[in-house]
Design a protein around this motif. Structure first.
Motif, PDB file in Angstrom:
ATOM      1  N   ILE A 304      91.585 -22.350 -12.964  1.00  0.00           N
ATOM      2  CA  ILE A 304      91.821 -21.193 -13.823  1.00  0.00           C
ATOM      3  C   ILE A 304      90.711 -21.064 -14.860  1.00  0.00           C
ATOM      4  O   ILE A 304      90.163 -19.980 -15.081  1.00  0.00           O
ATOM      5  CB  ILE A 304      93.183 -21.328 -14.542  1.00  0.00           C
ATOM      6  CG1 ILE A 304      94.328 -21.304 -13.533  1.00  0.00           C
ATOM      7  CG2 ILE A 304      93.358 -20.206 -15.576  1.00  0.00           C
ATOM      8  CD1 ILE A 304      95.665 -21.652 -14.142  1.00  0.00           C
ATOM      9  N   HIS A 305      90.368 -22.182 -15.460  1.00  0.00           N
ATOM     10  CA  HIS A 305      89.388 -22.146 -16.547  1.00  0.00           C
ATOM     11  C   HIS A 305      87.999 -21.750 -16.025  1.00  0.00           C
ATOM     12  O   HIS A 305      87.269 -21.001 -16.685  1.00  0.00           O
ATOM     13  CB  HIS A 305      89.333 -23.506 -17.240  1.00  0.00           C
ATOM     14  CG  HIS A 305      89.078 -23.411 -18.711  1.00  0.00           C
ATOM     15  ND1 HIS A 305      89.695 -22.492 -19.528  1.00  0.00           N
ATOM     16  CD2 HIS A 305      88.240 -24.120 -19.523  1.00  0.00           C
ATOM     17  CE1 HIS A 305      89.273 -22.638 -20.767  1.00  0.00           C
ATOM     18  NE2 HIS A 305      88.371 -23.604 -20.793  1.00  0.00           N
ATOM     19  N   LEU A 306      87.653 -22.246 -14.843  1.00  0.00           N
ATOM     20  CA  LEU A 306      86.383 -21.849 -14.242  1.00  0.00           C
ATOM     21  C   LEU A 306      86.371 -20.357 -13.954  1.00  0.00           C
ATOM     22  O   LEU A 306      85.391 -19.655 -14.267  1.00  0.00           O
ATOM     23  CB  LEU A 306      86.157 -22.632 -12.946  1.00  0.00           C
ATOM     24  CG  LEU A 306      84.959 -22.181 -12.103  1.00  0.00           C
ATOM     25  CD1 LEU A 306      83.655 -22.354 -12.878  1.00  0.00           C
ATOM     26  CD2 LEU A 306      84.911 -22.940 -10.782  1.00  0.00           C
ATOM     27  N   THR A 307      87.454 -19.850 -13.347  1.00  0.00           N
ATOM     28  CA  THR A 307      87.534 -18.423 -13.039  1.00  0.00           C
ATOM     29  C   THR A 307      87.419 -17.582 -14.304  1.00  0.00           C
ATOM     30  O   THR A 307      86.762 -16.533 -14.318  1.00  0.00           O
ATOM     31  CB  THR A 307      88.858 -18.107 -12.321  1.00  0.00           C
ATOM     32  OG1 THR A 307      88.934 -18.883 -11.116  1.00  0.00           O
ATOM     33  CG2 THR A 307      88.951 -16.631 -11.957  1.00  0.00           C
ATOM     34  N   SER A 308      88.071 -18.039 -15.384  1.00  0.00           N
ATOM     35  CA  SER A 308      88.012 -17.311 -16.657  1.00  0.00           C
ATOM     36  C   SER A 308      86.578 -17.251 -17.183  1.00  0.00           C
ATOM     37  O   SER A 308      86.138 -16.220 -17.697  1.00  0.00           O
ATOM     38  CB  SER A 308      88.920 -17.976 -17.695  1.00  0.00           C
ATOM     39  OG  SER A 308      90.269 -17.959 -17.271  1.00  0.00           O
ATOM     40  N   ARG A 309      85.861 -18.350 -17.064  1.00  0.00           N
ATOM     41  CA  ARG A 309      84.508 -18.401 -17.617  1.00  0.00           C
ATOM     42  C   ARG A 309      83.506 -17.548 -16.849  1.00  0.00           C
ATOM     43  O   ARG A 309      82.535 -17.060 -17.428  1.00  0.00           O
ATOM     44  CB  ARG A 309      84.026 -19.851 -17.667  1.00  0.00           C
ATOM     45  CG  ARG A 309      84.693 -20.655 -18.776  1.00  0.00           C
ATOM     46  CD  ARG A 309      84.013 -21.987 -18.992  1.00  0.00           C
ATOM     47  NE  ARG A 309      84.594 -22.700 -20.140  1.00  0.00           N
ATOM     48  CZ  ARG A 309      84.184 -23.877 -20.554  1.00  0.00           C
ATOM     49  NH1 ARG A 309      83.185 -24.492 -19.935  1.00  0.00           N
ATOM     50  NH2 ARG A 309      84.750 -24.454 -21.600  1.00  0.00           N
ATOM     51  N   ALA A 333      88.890 -17.251 -25.254  1.00  0.00           N
ATOM     52  CA  ALA A 333      89.623 -18.493 -25.003  1.00  0.00           C
ATOM     53  C   ALA A 333      88.970 -19.328 -23.915  1.00  0.00           C
ATOM     54  O   ALA A 333      89.083 -20.562 -23.904  1.00  0.00           O
ATOM     55  CB  ALA A 333      91.075 -18.181 -24.634  1.00  0.00           C
ATOM     56  N   SER A 334      88.258 -18.675 -22.993  1.00  0.00           N
ATOM     57  CA  SER A 334      87.631 -19.410 -21.892  1.00  0.00           C
ATOM     58  C   SER A 334      86.526 -20.344 -22.379  1.00  0.00           C
ATOM     59  O   SER A 334      86.109 -21.249 -21.654  1.00  0.00           O
ATOM     60  CB  SER A 334      87.061 -18.433 -20.862  1.00  0.00           C
ATOM     61  OG  SER A 334      85.921 -17.754 -21.377  1.00  0.00           O
ATOM     62  N   SER A 338      89.620 -26.529 -22.468  1.00  0.00           N
ATOM     63  CA  SER A 338      90.537 -26.631 -21.328  1.00  0.00           C
ATOM     64  C   SER A 338      91.414 -25.398 -21.265  1.00  0.00           C
ATOM     65  O   SER A 338      91.542 -24.647 -22.243  1.00  0.00           O
ATOM     66  CB  SER A 338      91.419 -27.877 -21.473  1.00  0.00           C
ATOM     67  OG  SER A 338      92.302 -27.740 -22.591  1.00  0.00           O
ATOM     68  N   TRP A 339      92.035 -25.207 -20.088  1.00  0.00           N
ATOM     69  CA  TRP A 339      92.977 -24.104 -19.946  1.00  0.00           C
ATOM     70  C   TRP A 339      94.180 -24.309 -20.852  1.00  0.00           C
ATOM     71  O   TRP A 339      94.706 -23.340 -21.408  1.00  0.00           O
ATOM     72  CB  TRP A 339      93.423 -23.964 -18.497  1.00  0.00           C
ATOM     73  CG  TRP A 339      94.678 -23.122 -18.351  1.00  0.00           C
ATOM     74  CD1 TRP A 339      95.887 -23.524 -17.887  1.00  0.00           C
ATOM     75  CD2 TRP A 339      94.823 -21.739 -18.687  1.00  0.00           C
ATOM     76  NE1 TRP A 339      96.786 -22.481 -17.917  1.00  0.00           N
ATOM     77  CE2 TRP A 339      96.155 -21.372 -18.402  1.00  0.00           C
ATOM     78  CE3 TRP A 339      93.961 -20.765 -19.209  1.00  0.00           C
ATOM     79  CZ2 TRP A 339      96.651 -20.079 -18.613  1.00  0.00           C
ATOM     80  CZ3 TRP A 339      94.454 -19.480 -19.424  1.00  0.00           C
ATOM     81  CH2 TRP A 339      95.779 -19.148 -19.127  1.00  0.00           C
ATOM     82  N   GLU A 340      94.618 -25.533 -21.022  1.00  0.00           N
ATOM     83  CA  GLU A 340      95.760 -25.770 -21.913  1.00  0.00           C
ATOM     84  C   GLU A 340      95.471 -25.272 -23.324  1.00  0.00           C
ATOM     85  O   GLU A 340      96.320 -24.638 -23.966  1.00  0.00           O
ATOM     86  CB  GLU A 340      96.117 -27.260 -21.950  1.00  0.00           C
ATOM     87  CG  GLU A 340      96.649 -27.828 -20.635  1.00  0.00           C
ATOM     88  CD  GLU A 340      95.558 -28.456 -19.779  1.00  0.00           C
ATOM     89  OE1 GLU A 340      95.876 -29.416 -19.060  1.00  0.00           O
ATOM     90  OE2 GLU A 340      94.397 -27.998 -19.850  1.00  0.00           O
ATOM     91  N   SER A 363      94.342 -13.897 -11.671  1.00  0.00           N
ATOM     92  CA  SER A 363      92.881 -13.987 -11.734  1.00  0.00           C
ATOM     93  C   SER A 363      92.331 -14.754 -10.537  1.00  0.00           C
ATOM     94  O   SER A 363      91.264 -14.420 -10.006  1.00  0.00           O
ATOM     95  CB  SER A 363      92.441 -14.643 -13.047  1.00  0.00           C
ATOM     96  OG  SER A 363      92.733 -16.038 -13.071  1.00  0.00           O
ATOM     97  N   LEU A 364      93.055 -15.776 -10.093  1.00  0.00           N
ATOM     98  CA  LEU A 364      92.628 -16.530  -8.912  1.00  0.00           C
ATOM     99  C   LEU A 364      92.877 -15.738  -7.630  1.00  0.00           C
ATOM    100  O   LEU A 364      92.076 -15.798  -6.686  1.00  0.00           O
ATOM    101  CB  LEU A 364      93.393 -17.859  -8.846  1.00  0.00           C
ATOM    102  CG  LEU A 364      93.051 -18.893  -9.915  1.00  0.00           C
ATOM    103  CD1 LEU A 364      93.984 -20.093  -9.802  1.00  0.00           C
ATOM    104  CD2 LEU A 364      91.614 -19.352  -9.788  1.00  0.00           C
ATOM    105  N   PHE A 365      93.999 -14.998  -7.588  1.00  0.00           N
ATOM    106  CA  PHE A 365      94.336 -14.201  -6.410  1.00  0.00           C
ATOM    107  C   PHE A 365      93.535 -12.897  -6.341  1.00  0.00           C
ATOM    108  O   PHE A 365      93.609 -12.185  -5.346  1.00  0.00           O
ATOM    109  CB  PHE A 365      95.824 -13.838  -6.411  1.00  0.00           C
ATOM    110  CG  PHE A 365      96.759 -15.008  -6.304  1.00  0.00           C
ATOM    111  CD1 PHE A 365      96.358 -16.200  -5.737  1.00  0.00           C
ATOM    112  CD2 PHE A 365      98.056 -14.916  -6.775  1.00  0.00           C
ATOM    113  CE1 PHE A 365      97.221 -17.275  -5.643  1.00  0.00           C
ATOM    114  CE2 PHE A 365      98.937 -15.989  -6.684  1.00  0.00           C
ATOM    115  CZ  PHE A 365      98.511 -17.162  -6.112  1.00  0.00           C
TER     116      PHE A 365
END
Length: 458
Positions: A304-309, A333-334, A338-340, A363-365
């Protein structure tokens, strides 16, 4: 009673789920118990702890006759869309009734609050409150209060499915005949109970919305959904997942520190988490855990965090449920570690943890607003078979379904078009992502969804 449908996640399948199936079997020994189950991702927007094939297998071993996958487009959605997708799929598969676990088993009370929620004035208040930044759950309760402040009576009828005396299992409270007036305080208290009761109300709303006449069979839920420990004889899924992950401390799956004040209690419970699974399921689940064949949440959070960045503001704006400028805060936030941490910074009155988790999954889908709307307008177009027994095989022979039943996934995908293609591609993407979350590298290949056949349980 020909075919009783159940909408479930079985994340994981435990004694509470087996109890519901046993109660239904006792009351309706000749009925086919058909389950529509979330696949590799669940309603909250996180990966299921175990694969959909294992969970479906254990469900049949625990009392179900046949298990189908609820497409991820509907499975990873808010309660309203999760319920409508599940109800429409049960109807298309030829079910006569729906059963669900709930702490409140009086059908007329559930119908009463469903009618209030669908009243135009309630819906108008709900839209206004959501626009003011309230979360869906809070806005719902406030809208109910506003409704009762301006309405003094409520008539109930039989437009929300059938609920005669014959369709309630003996262990539940029988609905009374005639009109039923439920006190406003009871409406609010029901909305404050476990999520299963709220889902049950959403199922009834979906029955009315799509003019589907299924009988309603509630089964009393005796455990607390919010209980963080395994103290109840029938556990909550939350407590069971936490105990399993806590037992894996040292495998980088989850740390007791992340569990806060409940860590000490969980540490006492971890050695016995398998005792809360049906006896025939427990050894298989223990083997799966020992093989590290489960979703590692830390791996998922990194995805998730990679996708956000690497996402742009324009890409985030297209995602379903991304609104009100959240994309700008999401990008900020990215940059956190961490995602947390990002999730914590994004939490607000409007954006609950559950909603943020679902948006993260979208976001991943790559699930856009347009895609979501088109698929929910159409509804499920196929039923993918995951597991079955002899009674389930008889159901398949009788061809009760009005949509294709998919037993061979690869050829079905090759010929899918339109909305069906969109739905299957989302399912396939969920499968690929889930496999990448698995702790053991041995199980991270992406082919298992094509190579695993529906499981026959003798």
């Amino acid at each position: 009673m020909n075919t009783i449908g159940i909408i479930a996640e079985y994340n994981p399948f435990h004694k509470g789920h087996a109890h519901q199936l046993q109660e239904l079997r006792r009351a309706y020994p000749e009925a086919t118990l058909l389950v529509v189950m979330s696949g590799d991702f669940v309603q909250r927007g996180t990966p299921a702890i175990f694969s959909k094939f294992h969970r479906a297998q254990w469900a049949v071993m625990g009392g179900a006759d046949i298990v189908f996958e609820l497409p991820s487009m509907f499975a990873v959605s808010s309660a309203e869309y999760f319920a409508s997708g599940g109800i429409r799929l049960l109807h298309a598969l030829g079910c006569n009734a729906i059963s669900f676990g709930t702490s409140h088993t009086h059908v007329e009370d559930l119908v009463s609050i469903a009618k209030v929620l669908d009243h135009p004035s309630t819906q108008e208040s709900l839209r206004t409150l959501l626009g003011q930044g309230y979360s869906y759950g809070t806005a719902l309760r406030k809208a109910i209060q506003l409704y009762h402040s301006t309405n003094t009576s409520l008539n109930t009828d039989n437009s929300f499915g059938k609920n005669s005396e014959n369709n309630i299992i003996p262990a539940t409270k029988q609905p009374s005949s005639g009109n039923n007036l439920l006190e406003p305080s009871n409406h609010i208290s029901m909305l404050n109970t476990d999520p299963n009761t709220i889902l049950g109300i959403e199922y009834i709303r979906a029955l009315h919305r799509y003019h589907i006449g299924l009988d309603i069979i509630p089964v009393e839920r005796t455990s607390s959904h919010h209980n963080p420990t395994l103290g109840d004889s029938l556990p909550s899924g939350t407590a069971l997942r936490s105990a399993i992950y806590a037992s894996l401390e040292g495998n980088a799956s989850i740390s007791l520190g992340e569990l806060g004040d409940d860590a000490f209690s969980l540490k006492d419970d971890t050695f016995k988490w398998h005792h809360y699974l049906p006896s025939m399921v427990a050894p298989l689940a223990r083997d799966i855990v020992q093989a590290n064949y489960y979703a590692n949440l830390n791996r998922y959070y990194d995805m998730i965090h990679l996708t956000s960045r690497i996402s742009t503001k324009e890409e985030l704006q297209t995602l379903h449920d991304m609104s009100d400028g959240l994309e700008a805060a999401w990008l900020t936030a990215s940059a956190l570690s961490s995602w947390e941490q990002a999730r914590e910074s994004l939490k607000s009155k409007r954006y609950t943890y559950s909603r943020l988790d679902r948006i993260a999954a979208y976001s991943l889908f790559r699930r856009t607003k347009e895609m979501f709307q088109e698929c929910h307008q159409q509804g499920p177009t196929y039923g993918r078979l995951l597991a079955f027994n002899d009674r389930g095989r008889q159901y398949l022979k009788e061809k009760r379904s009005s949509i294709p039943i998919v037993q061979k996934w690869a050829p079905f995908c090759q010929h899918a078009t339109g909305i069906t293609k969109v739905l299957y591609e989302q399912d396939q993407l969920a499968s690929h992502l889930w496999r990448l979350t698995v702790d053991n590298p041995r199980y991270r290949d992406s082919h298992y969804d094509y190579t695993t056949s529906p499981l026959y349980i003798n």
